[in-house]
Design a protein around this motif. Sequence first.
Motif, PDB file in Angstrom:
ATOM      1  N   ALA A 125       0.833  -1.211   0.000  1.00 39.71           N
ATOM      2  CA  ALA A 125       0.000   0.000   0.000  1.00 39.71           C
ATOM      3  C   ALA A 125       0.864   1.255   0.000  1.00 39.71           C
ATOM      4  CB  ALA A 125      -0.927  -0.011   1.211  1.00 39.71           C
ATOM      5  N   THR A 126       1.932   1.248   0.794  1.00 39.50           N
ATOM      6  CA  THR A 126       2.843   2.394   0.827  1.00 39.50           C
ATOM      7  C   THR A 126       3.573   2.542  -0.496  1.00 39.50           C
ATOM      8  OG1 THR A 126       3.154   2.048   3.204  1.00 39.50           O
ATOM      9  CG2 THR A 126       4.763   3.443   2.087  1.00 39.50           C
ATOM     10  N   GLU A 127       3.920   1.424  -1.125  1.00 32.71           N
ATOM     11  CA  GLU A 127       4.601   1.476  -2.418  1.00 32.71           C
ATOM     12  C   GLU A 127       3.698   2.087  -3.490  1.00 32.71           C
ATOM     13  OE1 GLU A 127       7.165  -1.489  -5.368  1.00 32.71           O
ATOM     14  OE2 GLU A 127       6.198  -2.260  -3.554  1.00 32.71           O
ATOM     15  N   GLN A 128       2.412   1.763  -3.450  1.00 39.76           N
ATOM     16  CA  GLN A 128       1.480   2.366  -4.403  1.00 39.76           C
ATOM     17  C   GLN A 128       1.351   3.869  -4.167  1.00 39.76           C
ATOM     18  OE1 GLN A 128      -2.228   0.277  -4.185  1.00 39.76           O
ATOM     19  NE2 GLN A 128      -1.359  -1.682  -4.816  1.00 39.76           N
ATOM     20  N   LEU A 129       1.228   4.258  -2.898  1.00 40.47           N
ATOM     21  CA  LEU A 129       1.147   5.684  -2.573  1.00 40.47           C
ATOM     22  C   LEU A 129       2.425   6.404  -2.986  1.00 40.47           C
ATOM     23  CD1 LEU A 129      -0.404   7.993  -1.200  1.00 40.47           C
ATOM     24  CD2 LEU A 129       0.646   7.298   0.967  1.00 40.47           C
ATOM     25  N   ARG A 130       3.563   5.748  -2.816  1.00 39.33           N
ATOM     26  CA  ARG A 130       4.844   6.345  -3.204  1.00 39.33           C
ATOM     27  C   ARG A 130       4.905   6.577  -4.710  1.00 39.33           C
ATOM     28  NH1 ARG A 130      10.194   2.918  -1.982  1.00 39.33           N
ATOM     29  NH2 ARG A 130       9.263   1.656  -3.644  1.00 39.33           N
ATOM     30  N   THR A 131       4.372   5.648  -5.486  1.00 41.20           N
ATOM     31  CA  THR A 131       4.364   5.818  -6.945  1.00 41.20           C
ATOM     32  C   THR A 131       3.582   7.058  -7.344  1.00 41.20           C
ATOM     33  OG1 THR A 131       4.531   3.427  -7.255  1.00 41.20           O
ATOM     34  CG2 THR A 131       3.778   4.730  -9.139  1.00 41.20           C
ATOM     35  N   TYR A 132       2.379   7.222  -6.756  1.00 44.82           N
ATOM     36  CA  TYR A 132       1.558   8.393  -7.067  1.00 44.82           C
ATOM     37  C   TYR A 132       2.251   9.692  -6.631  1.00 44.82           C
ATOM     38  CZ  TYR A 132      -2.428   5.342  -8.072  1.00 44.82           C
ATOM     39  OH  TYR A 132      -3.265   4.403  -8.623  1.00 44.82           O
ATOM     40  N   CYS A 133       2.817   9.693  -5.426  1.00 42.49           N
ATOM     41  CA  CYS A 133       3.422  10.923  -4.890  1.00 42.49           C
ATOM     42  C   CYS A 133       4.684  11.303  -5.662  1.00 42.49           C
ATOM     43  CB  CYS A 133       3.732  10.755  -3.407  1.00 42.49           C
ATOM     44  SG  CYS A 133       2.252  10.691  -2.364  1.00 42.49           S
ATOM     45  N   ARG A 134       5.483  10.315  -6.040  1.00 42.21           N
ATOM     46  CA  ARG A 134       6.680  10.626  -6.819  1.00 42.21           C
ATOM     47  C   ARG A 134       6.320  11.124  -8.210  1.00 42.21           C
ATOM     48  NH1 ARG A 134      11.334   6.041  -5.487  1.00 42.21           N
ATOM     49  NH2 ARG A 134      11.571   6.572  -3.260  1.00 42.21           N
ATOM     50  N   THR A 302       5.591  17.656   3.843  1.00 40.09           N
ATOM     51  CA  THR A 302       6.488  16.833   4.660  1.00 40.09           C
ATOM     52  C   THR A 302       5.778  15.580   5.154  1.00 40.09           C
ATOM     53  OG1 THR A 302       7.537  18.890   5.420  1.00 40.09           O
ATOM     54  CG2 THR A 302       8.100  16.869   6.589  1.00 40.09           C
ATOM     55  N   VAL A 303       4.547  15.752   5.649  1.00 38.49           N
ATOM     56  CA  VAL A 303       3.779  14.615   6.156  1.00 38.49           C
ATOM     57  C   VAL A 303       3.446  13.649   5.022  1.00 38.49           C
ATOM     58  CG1 VAL A 303       1.587  13.947   7.215  1.00 38.49           C
ATOM     59  CG2 VAL A 303       2.853  15.908   8.100  1.00 38.49           C
ATOM     60  N   LEU A 304       3.115  14.190   3.847  1.00 36.73           N
ATOM     61  CA  LEU A 304       2.810  13.333   2.706  1.00 36.73           C
ATOM     62  C   LEU A 304       4.042  12.534   2.282  1.00 36.73           C
ATOM     63  CD1 LEU A 304       0.457  12.614   0.848  1.00 36.73           C
ATOM     64  CD2 LEU A 304       1.217  14.408  -0.708  1.00 36.73           C
ATOM     65  N   SER A 305       5.232  13.129   2.401  1.00 40.23           N
ATOM     66  CA  SER A 305       6.468  12.408   2.093  1.00 40.23           C
ATOM     67  C   SER A 305       6.701  11.265   3.071  1.00 40.23           C
ATOM     68  CB  SER A 305       7.662  13.374   2.120  1.00 40.23           C
ATOM     69  OG  SER A 305       7.551  14.354   1.119  1.00 40.23           O
ATOM     70  N   ILE A 306       6.414  11.492   4.353  1.00 37.24           N
ATOM     71  CA  ILE A 306       6.568  10.435   5.356  1.00 37.24           C
ATOM     72  C   ILE A 306       5.603   9.287   5.069  1.00 37.24           C
ATOM     73  CG2 ILE A 306       6.372   9.892   7.811  1.00 37.24           C
ATOM     74  CD1 ILE A 306       7.087  12.848   8.351  1.00 37.24           C
ATOM     75  N   VAL A 310       7.936   5.982   3.615  1.00 32.35           N
ATOM     76  CA  VAL A 310       8.217   4.939   4.607  1.00 32.35           C
ATOM     77  C   VAL A 310       6.931   4.331   5.157  1.00 32.35           C
ATOM     78  CG1 VAL A 310       8.394   6.603   6.512  1.00 32.35           C
ATOM     79  CG2 VAL A 310       9.548   4.416   6.699  1.00 32.35           C
ATOM     80  N   GLY A 311       5.895   5.128   5.362  1.00 35.13           N
ATOM     81  CA  GLY A 311       4.612   4.601   5.807  1.00 35.13           C
ATOM     82  C   GLY A 311       4.566   4.265   7.285  1.00 35.13           C
ATOM     83  N   LEU A 312       3.366   4.002   7.775  1.00 37.82           N
ATOM     84  CA  LEU A 312       3.177   3.702   9.197  1.00 37.82           C
ATOM     85  C   LEU A 312       3.839   2.390   9.587  1.00 37.82           C
ATOM     86  CD1 LEU A 312       1.852   4.241  11.941  1.00 37.82           C
ATOM     87  CD2 LEU A 312      -0.216   3.135  11.078  1.00 37.82           C
ATOM     88  N   GLU A 313       3.638   1.340   8.803  1.00 39.88           N
ATOM     89  CA  GLU A 313       4.229   0.043   9.134  1.00 39.88           C
ATOM     90  C   GLU A 313       5.727   0.022   8.831  1.00 39.88           C
ATOM     91  OE1 GLU A 313       2.603  -2.178  10.768  1.00 39.88           O
ATOM     92  OE2 GLU A 313       0.793  -0.940  10.669  1.00 39.88           O
ATOM     93  N   GLY A 314       6.146   0.787   7.840  1.00 40.12           N
ATOM     94  CA  GLY A 314       7.557   0.793   7.476  1.00 40.12           C
ATOM     95  C   GLY A 314       8.442   1.393   8.542  1.00 40.12           C
ATOM     96  N   LEU A 353      12.709  11.533   1.349  1.00 41.69           N
ATOM     97  CA  LEU A 353      12.307  11.843   2.710  1.00 41.69           C
ATOM     98  C   LEU A 353      13.363  12.686   3.411  1.00 41.69           C
ATOM     99  CD1 LEU A 353      10.327  11.606   4.988  1.00 41.69           C
ATOM    100  CD2 LEU A 353      11.261   9.341   5.530  1.00 41.69           C
ATOM    101  N   LYS A 354      14.631  12.396   3.164  1.00 41.41           N
ATOM    102  CA  LYS A 354      15.700  13.208   3.747  1.00 41.41           C
ATOM    103  C   LYS A 354      15.607  14.649   3.248  1.00 41.41           C
ATOM    104  CE  LYS A 354      20.733  13.677   3.947  1.00 41.41           C
ATOM    105  NZ  LYS A 354      22.036  13.097   3.547  1.00 41.41           N
ATOM    106  N   ILE A 355      15.348  14.833   1.962  1.00 40.50           N
ATOM    107  CA  ILE A 355      15.210  16.183   1.405  1.00 40.50           C
ATOM    108  C   ILE A 355      14.025  16.896   2.038  1.00 40.50           C
ATOM    109  CG2 ILE A 355      14.697  17.468  -0.710  1.00 40.50           C
ATOM    110  CD1 ILE A 355      16.246  15.302  -2.235  1.00 40.50           C
ATOM    111  N   ALA A 356      12.910  16.174   2.235  1.00 34.93           N
ATOM    112  CA  ALA A 356      11.727  16.778   2.853  1.00 34.93           C
ATOM    113  C   ALA A 356      12.016  17.229   4.282  1.00 34.93           C
ATOM    114  CB  ALA A 356      10.565  15.784   2.830  1.00 34.93           C
ATOM    115  N   LEU A 357      12.747  16.408   5.041  1.00 34.58           N
ATOM    116  CA  LEU A 357      13.079  16.777   6.421  1.00 34.58           C
ATOM    117  C   LEU A 357      14.068  17.937   6.459  1.00 34.58           C
ATOM    118  CD1 LEU A 357      13.387  13.270   8.129  1.00 34.58           C
ATOM    119  CD2 LEU A 357      11.497  14.890   8.267  1.00 34.58           C
ATOM    120  N   ARG A 358      14.989  17.992   5.523  1.00 31.66           N
ATOM    121  CA  ARG A 358      15.929  19.115   5.465  1.00 31.66           C
ATOM    122  C   ARG A 358      15.199  20.415   5.082  1.00 31.66           C
ATOM    123  NH1 ARG A 358      21.390  18.514   5.374  1.00 31.66           N
ATOM    124  NH2 ARG A 358      21.579  20.289   3.974  1.00 31.66           N
TER     125      ARG A 358
END
Length: 451
Positions: A125-134, A302-306, A310-314, A353-358
């Motif tokens: 599920a996180t991988e699918q969300l990552r595809t859309y967000c990227r 930033t929250v959307l990147s998290i 990585v996701g909640l379970e990740g 995610l590192k870029i988002a946190l920076r």
Amino acid sequence: MKKKIVMEIINPNAAGIDVGSRSHFVAVGQGSDDVKEFGVYNEDLNSLVQWLLLNEVTTVAMESTGTYWQSLFAVLQNADFKVILCNGKFTKNIKGRKTDVQDCQWIQKLHTIGLLTGSFLPDEATEQLRTYCRHRANLLDQAADTTRKMQKYLRLLNLRLDVVVKDITGLTGLSIIEAICTGETDAAKLASLRNGNCKKSEEEIAKALQINGRTDYFFALKHEYKMYQYLQSSIKECDIEIEKLLSNQINNSENKREHFLDKKVHKRINKNTPKNMDLNLMAYQYFEGIDLLAIEGVSYSTVLSIMSEVGLEGIKKFATAKQFASWLRLAPNNKISGGKVLSHKIPKGSSRLKIALRNAANVIGNLKDTPLSNFFCRINYRKGRVSAISATARKLAIIIWNMIVKKQPYNNEHGYEFLDQKRKRKVQEMKKLIHKFDIKTDELGLQLNGL
């Protein structure tokens, strides 16, 4: 007498795969007959699986080479193999041996004796969300590039819209550009499209919109504007898919669905933030009652990147907050020899995610009188802004891990204060200092009443 070093076999039924763009080399042992080459088509991958089953293989190690590994990885997982996806720098062969056959045998040997560790992989599920967000982030980059080109052709047409408006893709800018692309050249009529929030007057805008009549630049401007409109519609379509995916995850979990949170009036919504969803509430529900937006400097992006990277379970796969910060490459990489620290720089490489946190840490550096901004200022004073951004980004990673994994709410003793609230607090602090040091009013040169 020669000494022999014997290493314990950890994975006796192991295989190693050297992943390639046109073929995969698979080794189930160190003999010449233990290596076989397979193609990359679906029937070739199924043949690879059957050959592994024939050789009683139970675990497989492979390199994360580009995107070529993903189809093979999915096929192996569906066949119930234990698959270890390794970073390429951990499987480098010894000097003088570099062929595909020897590479896969080397990977098989390292995996047999247990010297390979798997990389982090999110759930499906996180991988699918990552595809859309990227994909959405790539569309935003293309839209920004198109905006720069539109500004360039406007300038070449002597239409200095960039001087009189802050953003040419705002309400005023887009209205004027659309009118120009439809053939309107009268400066007064273009200036009349000014939005009420624009600071410049119609007269000043009209002075900046005197077109020089170059047809080639006008042609290019129209095409860039059409491209910008197409990209914006694509971004909206992507937002719809993101909202649909997040809603399904929340609605299918009772632990997520039961939480509710009011809107945050102090959080600024960027123009690139998805408008079709309440990310404040959805993020609160997604993280099962954890409000990451309570951290100052943390935005919706930033929250959307998290959530997507990585996701909640990740994030729960990391045993400690230090491991999470190290995976993000925000922790110093200490190199010690002879008891002397040779280097303690942060490792190279930046994930999204590192870029988002920076970026969030950089925003914190511009805030005043908050716990994190005070920490930023202390590091900035001693080591400079670049080091302060890295240190604050690492601190953010530690805070986020503790909030999600340990269910610890973020502790900001002052919270979000408006101007009158901050003024009252500052007055109280000054009163305490005056009484502490017994400061007289004539020493300050001010007339202080009520102290």
